[in-house]
Design a protein around this motif. Sequence first.
Motif, short mmCIF file in Angstrom:
data_model
loop_
_atom_site.label_atom_id
_atom_site.label_comp_id
_atom_site.label_asym_id
_atom_site.label_seq_id
_atom_site.Cartn_x
_atom_site.Cartn_y
_atom_site.Cartn_z
N ARG A 24 -14.74 -10.91 -19.75
CA ARG A 24 -15.72 -11.38 -18.77
C ARG A 24 -17.08 -11.38 -19.47
O ARG A 24 -17.50 -10.37 -20.01
CB ARG A 24 -15.77 -10.47 -17.56
CG ARG A 24 -14.47 -10.36 -16.79
CD ARG A 24 -14.20 -11.48 -15.85
NE ARG A 24 -15.23 -11.59 -14.84
CZ ARG A 24 -15.42 -12.67 -14.10
NH1 ARG A 24 -14.63 -13.72 -14.23
NH2 ARG A 24 -16.37 -12.72 -13.21
N VAL A 25 -17.73 -12.52 -19.46
CA VAL A 25 -19.04 -12.67 -20.07
C VAL A 25 -19.95 -13.32 -19.04
O VAL A 25 -19.69 -14.45 -18.61
CB VAL A 25 -18.96 -13.54 -21.35
CG1 VAL A 25 -20.35 -13.77 -21.92
CG2 VAL A 25 -18.03 -12.91 -22.37
N ALA A 26 -20.96 -12.59 -18.62
CA ALA A 26 -21.91 -13.09 -17.62
C ALA A 26 -21.20 -13.63 -16.39
O ALA A 26 -21.53 -14.69 -15.87
CB ALA A 26 -22.82 -14.15 -18.24
N GLY A 27 -20.17 -12.91 -15.95
CA GLY A 27 -19.43 -13.29 -14.75
C GLY A 27 -18.41 -14.38 -14.95
O GLY A 27 -17.75 -14.79 -14.00
N GLN A 28 -18.26 -14.88 -16.16
CA GLN A 28 -17.30 -15.95 -16.45
C GLN A 28 -16.15 -15.39 -17.27
O GLN A 28 -16.32 -14.47 -18.06
CB GLN A 28 -17.97 -17.08 -17.22
CG GLN A 28 -19.11 -17.73 -16.47
CD GLN A 28 -19.80 -18.78 -17.30
OE1 GLN A 28 -19.77 -18.76 -18.52
NE2 GLN A 28 -20.44 -19.73 -16.62
N THR A 29 -14.97 -15.99 -17.11
CA THR A 29 -13.79 -15.55 -17.84
C THR A 29 -13.64 -16.37 -19.12
O THR A 29 -13.70 -17.61 -19.08
CB THR A 29 -12.53 -15.69 -16.98
OG1 THR A 29 -12.73 -14.97 -15.76
CG2 THR A 29 -11.32 -15.12 -17.69
N TRP A 30 -13.44 -15.67 -20.20
CA TRP A 30 -13.27 -16.28 -21.52
C TRP A 30 -11.95 -15.81 -22.12
O TRP A 30 -11.54 -14.67 -21.91
CB TRP A 30 -14.40 -15.87 -22.46
CG TRP A 30 -15.70 -16.56 -22.17
CD1 TRP A 30 -16.53 -16.34 -21.11
CD2 TRP A 30 -16.31 -17.58 -22.96
NE1 TRP A 30 -17.62 -17.17 -21.18
CE2 TRP A 30 -17.51 -17.93 -22.31
CE3 TRP A 30 -15.97 -18.22 -24.13
CZ2 TRP A 30 -18.36 -18.90 -22.82
CZ3 TRP A 30 -16.82 -19.18 -24.64
CH2 TRP A 30 -18.00 -19.52 -23.97
N ARG A 84 -21.68 -10.00 -28.98
CA ARG A 84 -22.38 -8.86 -28.35
C ARG A 84 -21.91 -8.66 -26.92
O ARG A 84 -21.70 -7.52 -26.48
CB ARG A 84 -23.88 -9.08 -28.38
CG ARG A 84 -24.50 -8.92 -29.73
CD ARG A 84 -26.02 -9.13 -29.68
NE ARG A 84 -26.54 -9.26 -31.01
CZ ARG A 84 -27.08 -10.38 -31.51
NH1 ARG A 84 -27.20 -11.46 -30.75
NH2 ARG A 84 -27.52 -10.42 -32.74
N SER A 85 -21.74 -9.74 -26.18
CA SER A 85 -21.30 -9.64 -24.78
C SER A 85 -19.88 -9.11 -24.68
O SER A 85 -19.59 -8.25 -23.85
CB SER A 85 -21.37 -11.01 -24.11
OG SER A 85 -22.69 -11.44 -24.00
N VAL A 86 -18.99 -9.61 -25.52
CA VAL A 86 -17.59 -9.21 -25.47
C VAL A 86 -17.41 -7.77 -25.95
O VAL A 86 -16.62 -7.02 -25.39
CB VAL A 86 -16.71 -10.18 -26.29
CG1 VAL A 86 -15.29 -9.68 -26.41
CG2 VAL A 86 -16.73 -11.56 -25.68
N ALA A 87 -18.17 -7.37 -26.97
CA ALA A 87 -17.99 -6.05 -27.58
C ALA A 87 -18.76 -4.94 -26.86
O ALA A 87 -18.48 -3.77 -27.06
CB ALA A 87 -18.43 -6.09 -29.04
N SER A 88 -19.71 -5.31 -26.01
CA SER A 88 -20.57 -4.32 -25.36
C SER A 88 -19.80 -3.47 -24.36
O SER A 88 -19.19 -4.01 -23.44
CB SER A 88 -21.72 -5.02 -24.65
OG SER A 88 -22.44 -4.09 -23.87
N PRO A 89 -19.87 -2.13 -24.50
CA PRO A 89 -19.18 -1.27 -23.53
C PRO A 89 -19.81 -1.31 -22.14
O PRO A 89 -19.17 -1.02 -21.16
CB PRO A 89 -19.27 0.12 -24.13
CG PRO A 89 -20.25 0.06 -25.24
CD PRO A 89 -20.47 -1.38 -25.57
#
Length: 99
Positions: A24-30, A84-89
């Motif tokens: 989930r990145v900024a509310g979107q599914t990747w 950064r978005s995907v890896a951020s805890p």
Amino acid sequence: MGESRDEELDVLIGAIPEGWSRARVAGQTWGVTRTTRAGGKVVSFEAEHLGGAEGLGANIWFTADGAVLKPCEVPAERVMQLLRSVASPQADARATTRA
């Protein structure tokens, strides 16, 4: 051109699981795919906005001087933002699950 050496890159790509996963990145599914090759010296990273048209990819080469980002037809900063978005805890990207 489109190439950067970065210690942060080494940490970020290390936080992405091998194979395909959902993030989930900024509310979107990747859909995110990490594939390691050449005995760990090269990692391919691909991301696709599921349900959308956006996608990107990059190769990361691990050299004696550190990690080198080779983005595929996108700016290096765009790849770094997504990593950064995907890896951020703290990000909602930590809802990453294995397929």
